[in-house]
Motif scaffolding. Structure first.
Motif, PDB file in Angstrom:
ATOM      1  N   ASP A   1      -1.085  -0.973  13.973  1.00  0.00           N
ATOM      2  CA  ASP A   1      -0.865   0.458  14.150  1.00  0.00           C
ATOM      3  C   ASP A   1      -0.126   1.088  12.970  1.00  0.00           C
ATOM      4  N   GLY A   2       0.195   0.272  11.964  1.00  0.00           N
ATOM      5  CA  GLY A   2       0.868   0.785  10.784  1.00  0.00           C
ATOM      6  C   GLY A   2       2.377   0.870  10.916  1.00  0.00           C
ATOM      7  N   LYS A   3       2.926   0.538  12.085  1.00  0.00           N
ATOM      8  CA  LYS A   3       4.363   0.602  12.294  1.00  0.00           C
ATOM      9  C   LYS A   3       5.023  -0.733  11.940  1.00  0.00           C
ATOM     10  N   VAL A   4       6.298  -0.640  11.570  1.00  0.00           N
ATOM     11  CA  VAL A   4       7.078  -1.831  11.241  1.00  0.00           C
ATOM     12  C   VAL A   4       7.879  -2.234  12.469  1.00  0.00           C
ATOM     13  N   TYR A   5       7.800  -3.508  12.837  1.00  0.00           N
ATOM     14  CA  TYR A   5       8.438  -4.013  14.057  1.00  0.00           C
ATOM     15  C   TYR A   5       9.370  -5.174  13.740  1.00  0.00           C
ATOM     16  N   LEU A   6      10.390  -5.318  14.585  1.00  0.00           N
ATOM     17  CA  LEU A   6      11.104  -6.585  14.699  1.00  0.00           C
ATOM     18  C   LEU A   6      10.437  -7.350  15.835  1.00  0.00           C
ATOM     19  N   ILE A   7      10.035  -8.575  15.547  1.00  0.00           N
ATOM     20  CA  ILE A   7       9.347  -9.416  16.525  1.00  0.00           C
ATOM     21  C   ILE A   7      10.134 -10.703  16.699  1.00  0.00           C
ATOM     22  N   SER A   8      10.414 -11.074  17.944  1.00  0.00           N
ATOM     23  CA  SER A   8      11.120 -12.328  18.196  1.00  0.00           C
ATOM     24  C   SER A   8      10.839 -12.795  19.618  1.00  0.00           C
ATOM     25  N   TYR A   9      10.706 -14.084  19.765  1.00  0.00           N
ATOM     26  CA  TYR A   9      10.620 -14.685  21.103  1.00  0.00           C
ATOM     27  C   TYR A   9      11.792 -15.631  21.326  1.00  0.00           C
ATOM     28  N   ASP A  10      12.831 -15.465  20.536  1.00  0.00           N
ATOM     29  CA  ASP A  10      13.997 -16.337  20.600  1.00  0.00           C
ATOM     30  C   ASP A  10      14.908 -15.903  21.751  1.00  0.00           C
ATOM     31  N   ASP A  11      15.339 -16.862  22.560  1.00  0.00           N
ATOM     32  CA  ASP A  11      16.149 -16.527  23.734  1.00  0.00           C
ATOM     33  C   ASP A  11      17.606 -16.232  23.387  1.00  0.00           C
ATOM     34  N   SER A  12      17.925 -16.122  22.090  1.00  0.00           N
ATOM     35  CA  SER A  12      19.278 -15.746  21.686  1.00  0.00           C
ATOM     36  C   SER A  12      19.468 -14.233  21.634  1.00  0.00           C
ATOM     37  N   MET A  13      18.424 -13.466  21.941  1.00  0.00           N
ATOM     38  CA  MET A  13      18.553 -12.013  21.939  1.00  0.00           C
ATOM     39  C   MET A  13      17.888 -11.434  23.175  1.00  0.00           C
ATOM     40  N   LEU A  14      18.192 -10.180  23.425  1.00  0.00           N
ATOM     41  CA  LEU A  14      17.649  -9.470  24.583  1.00  0.00           C
ATOM     42  C   LEU A  14      16.510  -8.558  24.180  1.00  0.00           C
ATOM     43  N   THR A  15      15.575  -8.365  25.097  1.00  0.00           N
ATOM     44  CA  THR A  15      14.528  -7.370  24.899  1.00  0.00           C
ATOM     45  C   THR A  15      15.090  -5.987  25.212  1.00  0.00           C
ATOM     46  N   ALA A  16      14.275  -4.974  24.983  1.00  0.00           N
ATOM     47  CA  ALA A  16      14.724  -3.603  25.217  1.00  0.00           C
ATOM     48  C   ALA A  16      15.078  -3.353  26.671  1.00  0.00           C
ATOM     49  N   ASP A  17      14.484  -4.100  27.599  1.00  0.00           N
ATOM     50  CA  ASP A  17      14.789  -3.920  29.017  1.00  0.00           C
ATOM     51  C   ASP A  17      15.883  -4.857  29.512  1.00  0.00           C
ATOM     52  N   GLY A  18      16.585  -5.520  28.576  1.00  0.00           N
ATOM     53  CA  GLY A  18      17.739  -6.328  28.952  1.00  0.00           C
ATOM     54  C   GLY A  18      17.428  -7.722  29.428  1.00  0.00           C
ATOM     55  N   GLN A  19      16.217  -8.212  29.161  1.00  0.00           N
ATOM     56  CA  GLN A  19      15.856  -9.569  29.542  1.00  0.00           C
ATOM     57  C   GLN A  19      15.921 -10.481  28.312  1.00  0.00           C
ATOM     58  N   TRP A  20      16.162 -11.767  28.553  1.00  0.00           N
ATOM     59  CA  TRP A  20      16.196 -12.703  27.442  1.00  0.00           C
ATOM     60  C   TRP A  20      14.802 -12.919  26.896  1.00  0.00           C
ATOM     61  N   ALA A  21      14.674 -12.879  25.581  1.00  0.00           N
ATOM     62  CA  ALA A  21      13.360 -13.024  24.956  1.00  0.00           C
ATOM     63  C   ALA A  21      12.814 -14.428  25.172  1.00  0.00           C
ATOM     64  N   SER A  22      11.485 -14.528  25.190  1.00  0.00           N
ATOM     65  CA  SER A  22      10.808 -15.810  25.355  1.00  0.00           C
ATOM     66  C   SER A  22       9.362 -15.625  24.898  1.00  0.00           C
ATOM     67  N   LEU A  23       8.609 -16.698  24.929  1.00  0.00           N
ATOM     68  CA  LEU A  23       7.183 -16.589  24.578  1.00  0.00           C
ATOM     69  C   LEU A  23       6.436 -15.686  25.543  1.00  0.00           C
ATOM     70  N   ASP A  24       6.919 -15.598  26.770  1.00  0.00           N
ATOM     71  CA  ASP A  24       6.295 -14.726  27.764  1.00  0.00           C
ATOM     72  C   ASP A  24       6.922 -13.335  27.797  1.00  0.00           C
ATOM     73  N   ASN A  25       7.962 -13.131  27.006  1.00  0.00           N
ATOM     74  CA  ASN A  25       8.675 -11.854  27.013  1.00  0.00           C
ATOM     75  C   ASN A  25       9.141 -11.566  25.581  1.00  0.00           C
ATOM     76  N   ILE A  26       8.191 -11.266  24.717  1.00  0.00           N
ATOM     77  CA  ILE A  26       8.448 -11.161  23.282  1.00  0.00           C
ATOM     78  C   ILE A  26       9.058  -9.799  22.949  1.00  0.00           C
ATOM     79  N   VAL A  27      10.067  -9.834  22.071  1.00  0.00           N
ATOM     80  CA  VAL A  27      10.631  -8.602  21.530  1.00  0.00           C
ATOM     81  C   VAL A  27       9.626  -7.999  20.551  1.00  0.00           C
ATOM     82  N   MET A  28       9.231  -6.747  20.813  1.00  0.00           N
ATOM     83  CA  MET A  28       8.348  -5.999  19.908  1.00  0.00           C
ATOM     84  C   MET A  28       8.990  -4.634  19.696  1.00  0.00           C
ATOM     85  N   GLN A  29      10.050  -4.605  18.920  1.00  0.00           N
ATOM     86  CA  GLN A  29      10.850  -3.398  18.778  1.00  0.00           C
ATOM     87  C   GLN A  29      10.528  -2.685  17.463  1.00  0.00           C
TER      88      GLN A  29
END
Length: 460
Positions: A104-132
Motif C-alpha cells: 500500500d506504499g505505507k511504512v510499517y513496524l512489523i513484529s511477532y515478538d512477544d516482548s511487545m504489545l499490539t495496538a489492542d494491548g495483546q502480546w504479539a505472536s505469529l497469530d497476532n502480528i504487530v502491523m503498526q
C-alpha cells in the motif's frame, strides 16, 4: 617537568575535593567498547517499495535480570518522532522487529515478538502480528529513512546484592519470566505515583528499585527481500546513560535534559568526532557499484525545537543548524582533489539529522574520503553549565556529535556491506571556575567519554 606535572595533578584533585557540586567521576555516559550499555543508537534505517527493509534486534544480555526499554523511531530530516513503544525483556531475552514498506506504499513496524504489545494491548505472536504504520511527517521529511534509539528504562535489580530484600528484585532470576509479570512490575511504579513520574525518594522510589543496568545490545540488518542478501551492523552503544524517571508508553520520549543523570551535552561529548575517514567505490571497472556515506546526528532533533547544546550554537548562523564540513577525496594512489581557491564556491553543508552522501560525483573510481567537522566557536565547542558535572562546570569538546556509517550498493540495489567509518575522537575536558581539572596530567585519571572505564593492566 615531572615534578611540576605531579603538582598540577594534585592541585586539580584538591580543587575537585573542595567543590561540593563536583565529583571525581559523576558517572558520565560513555561509548561502550563491549557493545553492551543502556542507550543504543541505530544510526539509520531505510526501506522502500523495491523490497528493502531494516531488521532491528535488541538483546537483554543478562541471564538473571528482567528489563524494560523504550524504542523511539525518528525521521531523517527533522527528527520527528514517528513511533515509540516499550519492549519487555526477560533474562536472556531478545526483541526483533522490521521497518518495511508494504504494497500500500505505507511504512510499517512489523513484529511477532512477544516482548511487545499490539495496538489492542495483546502480546504479539505469529497469530497476532504487530502491523503498526509509522506516522507520515510533512514534506520534505519522510518516514522511509530515519534513525532509532533505545533507552533502557528500568531493570529489576537486587539492590542489596543478597537476594533477601523484599523491596528490591521482584521477578525471577532466570530466563522464562512471564512478560505480563514484567509489565505489571514496571507499571506499579507509575501506579504508586500517577502524578509524579520523577519521585526518587520514599517507599515508592523508582530509581532505587529499578536502576537500568548496562545489559542491552543491538544489531540492525539491511535486507533485500527478493534475494535475501543481508548486511548487518551493531548499534552504537553508550553505557551509563542512567535513566532516572518512569518512561510511559504512548508518549513522546525525546533525548532531552531531565530524563537521565546525563544531559544532551554529555551524550554529544561521547559522540564528538573531529574527522571521519570512509572508503568508497564509484563504478570501478564499469561495474554498477557505488558507496553511500551516511552521517547521523541523533542529538539534533530540529522538530523538537533544537534542544541540542551543540546545534543551538550552530543555529545562531542558520535556522536549519547546518554544519560546515571540509571534504578531501583520495584515490588508491594518494592522489586527491584540491582547490586553488578557498573557500569553495559550494562548501559541503550537512543540514539533516541523517545526511546521505552518494559518491556519484567523486572524481575517482575508488579510494577514501576524509571529512573534517568545523568547530563552531571557532576552534572549540564549549557547553556551559549543561552537564552532569554541575552548574559551575563547562564541558568542552572538539568536532561534532556524529555517527558515520557507509554501505555499498551493487546491481539490483543489493547491499553488499554495511560498516562504520573510522574517526578521530573529539577530546573532552571539564573546566570549573576557569581551571581545567580534566583531563588530568595522569592518563589513568582522565575523563574519557569515548570508552568505558576499563582498569589499566598496570593496576593489577
Amino acid at each position: 617537568m615531572k615534578r611540576f606535572a605531579k603538582a598540577l595533578f594534585f592541585a586539580a584533585a584538591l580543587m575537585l575535593a573542595a567543590a561540593p557540586v563536583m565529583a571525581a567521576d559523576p558517572g558520565h555516559v560513555k561509548i561502550a567498547p563491549n557493545n553492551k550499555g543502556d542507550l543504543l543508537f541505530f544510526p539509520f534505517y531505510y526501506t522502500d517499495q523495491t523490497g528493502i527493509w531494516t531488521k532491528l534486534t535488541v538483546v537483554n544480555t543478562d541471564e538473571s535480570h528482567s528489563t524494560v526499554a523504550k524504542v523511539v523511531i525518528k525521521t531523517w530530516a527533522l527528527s520527528e518522532e514517528v513511533l515509540d513503544f516499550l519492549i519487555y525483556l526477560s533474562p536472556a531475552d531478545v526483541w526483533t522487529g522490521y521497518i518495511a514498506t508494504l504494497d500500500d506504499g505505507k511504512v510499517y513496524l512489523i513484529s511477532y515478538d512477544d516482548s511487545m504489545l499490539t495496538a489492542d494491548g495483546q502480546w504479539a505472536s505469529l497469530d497476532n502480528i504487530v502491523m503498526q504504520p509509522l506516522v507520515v511527517p510533512d514534506a520534505p521529511d519522510g518516514n522511509w529513512l530515519g534513525y532509532i534509539y533505545v533507552i533502557n528504562a528500568a531493570t529489576d535489580v537486587d539492590v542489596d546484592g543478597a537476594g533477601t530484600d523484599p523491596d528490591t528484585q521482584k521477578l525471577g532470576r532466570a530466563p522464562g519470566v512471564a512478560k505480563k509479570d514484567i509489565k505489571a512490575w514496571y507499571e506499579a511504579f507509575n501506579d504508586a505515583n500517577p502524578n509524579d513520574l520523577t519521585a526518587y525518594s520514599g517507599d515508592n522510589a523508582f530509581i532505587d528499585k529499578a536502576q537500568p543496568l548496562n545489559i542491552l545490545a543491538g544489531w540492525m540488518e539491511l535486507t533485500y527481500a527478493f534475494l535475501y542478501n543481508i548486511a548487518g551492523l551493531n548499534a552504537t552503544t553508550l553505557a551509563d546513560y542512567q535513566n532516572l524517571v518512569y518512561i510511559p508508553s504512548g508518549e513522546s520520549t525525546p533525548l532531552d535534559e531531565g530524563d537521565s543523570a546525563n544531559t544532551l551535552a554529555d551524550i554529544e561529548a561521547a559522540l564528538a568526532k573531529n574527522n571521519v575517514a570512509m572508503p568508497y567505490v564509484n563504478f570501478p571497472f564499469d561495474l554498477a557499484e557505488v558507496t553511500v556515506h551516511m552521517f547521523s546526528f541523533p542529538t539534533k532533533s530540529l522538530f523538537d525545537g533544537l534542544p541540542s547544546p551543540y546545534f543551538r550554537k550552530v543555529a545562531k548562523t542558520n535556522p536549519l543548524a547546518c554544519i560546515r564540513v571540509d571534504r578531501k577525496i583520495y584515490d588508491l594512489s594518494e592522489n586527491s582533489t584540491t582547490r586553488v581557491f578557498s573557500p569553495s564556491p559550494a562548501p559541503d553543508k550537512f543540514c539533516y539529522e541523517v545526511q546521505p552522501i552518494l559518491t556519484f560525483d567523486f572524481p575517482f573510481a575508488e579510494g577514501w574520503a576524509r571529512y573534517t567537522f568545523k568547530a563552531t566557536d571557532p576552534d572549540v565547542t564549549v557547553v556551559d553549565n549543561n552537564s552532569i558535572w554541575g552548574d559551575r562546570s563547562q564541558l568542552t569538546y572538539y568536532g561534532a556529535p556524529v555517527i558515520p556509517t557507509l554501505f555499498d550498493i551493487t546491481l539490483g540495489g543489493v547491499f553488499t556491506s554495511l560498516r562504520y567509518g573510522a574517526w578521530t575522537d573529539g577530546a573532552v575536558a571539564v573546566t570549573v571556575d576557569d581551571e581545567t581539572v580534566y583531563p588530568a596530567t595522569d592518563i589513568n585519571d582522565m575523563v574519557n567519554y569515548h570508552y568505558s572505564n576499563i582498569p589499566d593492566a598496570r593496576d593489577f
